[in-house]
Design an enzyme around this catalytic site. Sequence first.
Site, PDB file in Angstrom:
ATOM      1  N   HIS A  97      61.793  33.658  82.862  1.00  0.00           N
ATOM      2  CA  HIS A  97      61.249  32.387  82.387  1.00  0.00           C
ATOM      3  C   HIS A  97      59.756  32.454  82.122  1.00  0.00           C
ATOM      4  O   HIS A  97      59.063  33.332  82.621  1.00  0.00           O
ATOM      5  CB  HIS A  97      61.563  31.227  83.348  1.00  0.00           C
ATOM      6  CG  HIS A  97      60.948  31.343  84.719  1.00  0.00           C
ATOM      7  ND1 HIS A  97      61.624  31.876  85.796  1.00  0.00           N
ATOM      8  CD2 HIS A  97      59.734  30.969  85.202  1.00  0.00           C
ATOM      9  CE1 HIS A  97      60.858  31.815  86.875  1.00  0.00           C
ATOM     10  NE2 HIS A  97      59.694  31.273  86.540  1.00  0.00           N
ATOM     11  N   HIS A 141      52.469  31.041  83.947  1.00  0.00           N
ATOM     12  CA  HIS A 141      52.883  32.378  84.384  1.00  0.00           C
ATOM     13  C   HIS A 141      54.070  32.861  83.572  1.00  0.00           C
ATOM     14  O   HIS A 141      54.701  32.089  82.849  1.00  0.00           O
ATOM     15  CB  HIS A 141      53.214  32.399  85.888  1.00  0.00           C
ATOM     16  CG  HIS A 141      54.410  31.588  86.305  1.00  0.00           C
ATOM     17  ND1 HIS A 141      54.315  30.273  86.725  1.00  0.00           N
ATOM     18  CD2 HIS A 141      55.729  31.883  86.373  1.00  0.00           C
ATOM     19  CE1 HIS A 141      55.518  29.827  87.045  1.00  0.00           C
ATOM     20  NE2 HIS A 141      56.396  30.779  86.842  1.00  0.00           N
ATOM     21  N   GLU A 161      55.091  36.523  87.857  1.00  0.00           N
ATOM     22  CA  GLU A 161      56.087  36.311  88.906  1.00  0.00           C
ATOM     23  C   GLU A 161      57.143  37.406  88.778  1.00  0.00           C
ATOM     24  O   GLU A 161      57.636  37.672  87.675  1.00  0.00           O
ATOM     25  CB  GLU A 161      56.733  34.930  88.726  1.00  0.00           C
ATOM     26  CG  GLU A 161      57.827  34.614  89.734  1.00  0.00           C
ATOM     27  CD  GLU A 161      58.461  33.229  89.483  1.00  0.00           C
ATOM     28  OE1 GLU A 161      57.917  32.438  88.682  1.00  0.00           O
ATOM     29  OE2 GLU A 161      59.519  32.977  90.085  1.00  0.00           O
TER      30      GLU A 161
HETATM   31  C1  MC0 Z   1      59.091  27.762  91.747  1.00  0.00           C
HETATM   32  C2  MC0 Z   1      58.652  29.144  91.388  1.00  0.00           C
HETATM   33  C3  MC0 Z   1      59.770  29.830  90.619  1.00  0.00           C
HETATM   34  O1  MC0 Z   1      59.698  30.065  89.404  1.00  0.00           O
HETATM   35  O2  MC0 Z   1      60.793  30.139  91.287  1.00  0.00           O
HETATM   36  C4  MC0 Z   1      57.316  29.116  90.649  1.00  0.00           C
HETATM   37  O3  MC0 Z   1      57.135  29.587  89.558  1.00  0.00           O
HETATM   38  S1  MC0 Z   1      56.077  28.333  91.506  1.00  0.00           S
HETATM   39  C5  MC0 Z   1      54.636  28.406  90.481  1.00  0.00           C
HETATM   40  C6  MC0 Z   1      53.436  27.957  91.236  1.00  0.00           C
HETATM   41  N1  MC0 Z   1      53.045  28.921  92.257  1.00  0.00           N
HETATM   42  C7  MC0 Z   1      52.054  29.828  92.096  1.00  0.00           C
HETATM   43  O4  MC0 Z   1      51.392  29.868  91.057  1.00  0.00           O
HETATM   44  C8  MC0 Z   1      51.770  30.761  93.245  1.00  0.00           C
HETATM   45  C9  MC0 Z   1      50.785  31.866  92.902  1.00  0.00           C
HETATM   46  N2  MC0 Z   1      49.507  31.316  92.403  1.00  0.00           N
HETATM   47  C10 MC0 Z   1      48.337  31.412  93.119  1.00  0.00           C
HETATM   48  O5  MC0 Z   1      48.312  31.999  94.204  1.00  0.00           O
HETATM   49  C11 MC0 Z   1      47.123  30.759  92.516  1.00  0.00           C
HETATM   50  O6  MC0 Z   1      47.516  29.760  91.577  1.00  0.00           O
HETATM   51  C12 MC0 Z   1      46.153  31.736  91.819  1.00  0.00           C
HETATM   52  C13 MC0 Z   1      46.793  32.454  90.637  1.00  0.00           C
HETATM   53  C14 MC0 Z   1      45.630  32.773  92.824  1.00  0.00           C
HETATM   54  C15 MC0 Z   1      44.978  30.913  91.279  1.00  0.00           C
HETATM   55  O7  MC0 Z   1      44.429  30.264  92.402  1.00  0.00           O
HETATM   56  P1  MC0 Z   1      43.278  29.156  92.222  1.00  0.00           P
HETATM   57  O8  MC0 Z   1      43.743  28.148  91.245  1.00  0.00           O
HETATM   58  O9  MC0 Z   1      42.810  28.708  93.565  1.00  0.00           O
HETATM   59  O10 MC0 Z   1      42.168  30.042  91.635  1.00  0.00           O
HETATM   60  P2  MC0 Z   1      40.988  29.714  90.718  1.00  0.00           P
HETATM   61  O11 MC0 Z   1      41.140  28.456  89.970  1.00  0.00           O
HETATM   62  O12 MC0 Z   1      39.780  29.924  91.549  1.00  0.00           O
HETATM   63  O13 MC0 Z   1      41.159  30.914  89.713  1.00  0.00           O
HETATM   64  C16 MC0 Z   1      40.675  32.210  89.910  1.00  0.00           C
HETATM   65  C17 MC0 Z   1      40.648  32.874  88.535  1.00  0.00           C
HETATM   66  O14 MC0 Z   1      41.998  33.073  88.084  1.00  0.00           O
HETATM   67  C18 MC0 Z   1      42.223  32.356  86.882  1.00  0.00           C
HETATM   68  N3  MC0 Z   1      43.554  31.757  86.930  1.00  0.00           N
HETATM   69  C19 MC0 Z   1      43.982  30.835  87.802  1.00  0.00           C
HETATM   70  N4  MC0 Z   1      45.269  30.517  87.558  1.00  0.00           N
HETATM   71  C20 MC0 Z   1      45.634  31.278  86.494  1.00  0.00           C
HETATM   72  C21 MC0 Z   1      46.837  31.399  85.767  1.00  0.00           C
HETATM   73  N5  MC0 Z   1      47.907  30.672  86.079  1.00  0.00           N
HETATM   74  N6  MC0 Z   1      46.885  32.279  84.755  1.00  0.00           N
HETATM   75  C22 MC0 Z   1      45.797  33.024  84.419  1.00  0.00           C
HETATM   76  N7  MC0 Z   1      44.616  32.941  85.084  1.00  0.00           N
HETATM   77  C23 MC0 Z   1      44.543  32.078  86.090  1.00  0.00           C
HETATM   78  C24 MC0 Z   1      41.141  31.282  86.839  1.00  0.00           C
HETATM   79  O15 MC0 Z   1      40.865  30.909  85.515  1.00  0.00           O
HETATM   80  C25 MC0 Z   1      39.981  32.000  87.490  1.00  0.00           C
HETATM   81  O16 MC0 Z   1      39.371  32.850  86.551  1.00  0.00           O
HETATM   82  P3  MC0 Z   1      37.789  32.865  86.349  1.00  0.00           P
HETATM   83  O17 MC0 Z   1      37.250  33.266  87.722  1.00  0.00           O
HETATM   84  O18 MC0 Z   1      37.571  33.900  85.289  1.00  0.00           O
HETATM   85  O19 MC0 Z   1      37.434  31.468  85.962  1.00  0.00           O
HETATM   86 CO    CO Z   2      58.246  30.525  87.990  1.00  0.00          CO
END
Ligand code: MC0
Ligand code: CO
Length: 147
Positions: free
Chosen positions: A8, A87, A136
């Site tokens: 996805h 993602h 993911e």
């Molecule tokens: C239900 C499940 C499923 O399918 O089964 C799902 O999908 S759950 C889907 C939701 N769950 C998740 O996303 C879990 C994993 N995600 C995470 O741990 C977090 O969202 C992070 C990816 C580490 C981002 O964390 P956070 O928003 O606190 O960080 P931040 O805003 O300080 O961002 C740090 C740097 O990464 C970039 N950044 C943040 N999110 C991003 C994304 N989605 N894609 C690309 N880049 C991204 C920011 O622009 C920034 O870059 P610059 O420093 O250059 O400005």
């Molecule tokens: Co997902």
Amino acid sequence: MKLGRMNHLGYAVPDMDTAIAHYRDVMGAEVITEPFDLPEQGVKVCFVNTPGHDGTEGTQVELLSPLDENSPVAGFIAKNPLGGQHHVCFEVPDIGAAREYFEGVGKRILGPTRIGAHGTPIFFVHPKDMLGMLTEIMETPKNGPAH
Ligand SMILES: C[C@@H](C(=O)O)C(=O)SCCNC(=O)CCNC(=O)[C@H](O)C(C)(C)COP(=O)(O)OP(=O)(O)OC[C@H]1O[C@@H](n2cnc3c(N)ncnc32)[C@H](O)[C@@H]1OP(=O)(O)O
Ligand SMILES: [Co+2]
């Protein structure tokens, strides 16, 4: 490691009902679930399918909206108020082996392996280690890749 099919695309949206109506009524897509909450992941989720016109299996779009301000999607929406690609998710046959592989090549894995929306284990790899794409990795469901 051998990467499997794309399961996805994760699409972060500020308002779930608007996004569902857009995919259903404007895009003509199949909305295949009701929206449901995954409190462990901090998100509300709804799946849209994009089936092949020749009957082949589709790839899903996972609509995601934040459940609260601590949601991993909340910061993304703050930076992208219209929503946007959050993602991409690929399948692997063995989640433990895949996790070891990504760790072994020096990629930062975000948190523990958890059960994802399809009921199989998932983990996330940091976008800064993946050419800017939050990735993911999901174990292929045993009852087939469409689930
Ligand atoms: C239900 C499940 C499923 O399918 O089964 C799902 O999908 S759950 C889907 C939701 N769950 C998740 O996303 C879990 C994993 N995600 C995470 O741990 C977090 O969202 C992070 C990816 C580490 C981002 O964390 P956070 O928003 O606190 O960080 P931040 O805003 O300080 O961002 C740090 C740097 O990464 C970039 N950044 C943040 N999110 C991003 C994304 N989605 N894609 C690309 N880049 C991204 C920011 O622009 C920034 O870059 P610059 O420093 O250059 O400005
Ligand atoms: Co997902």
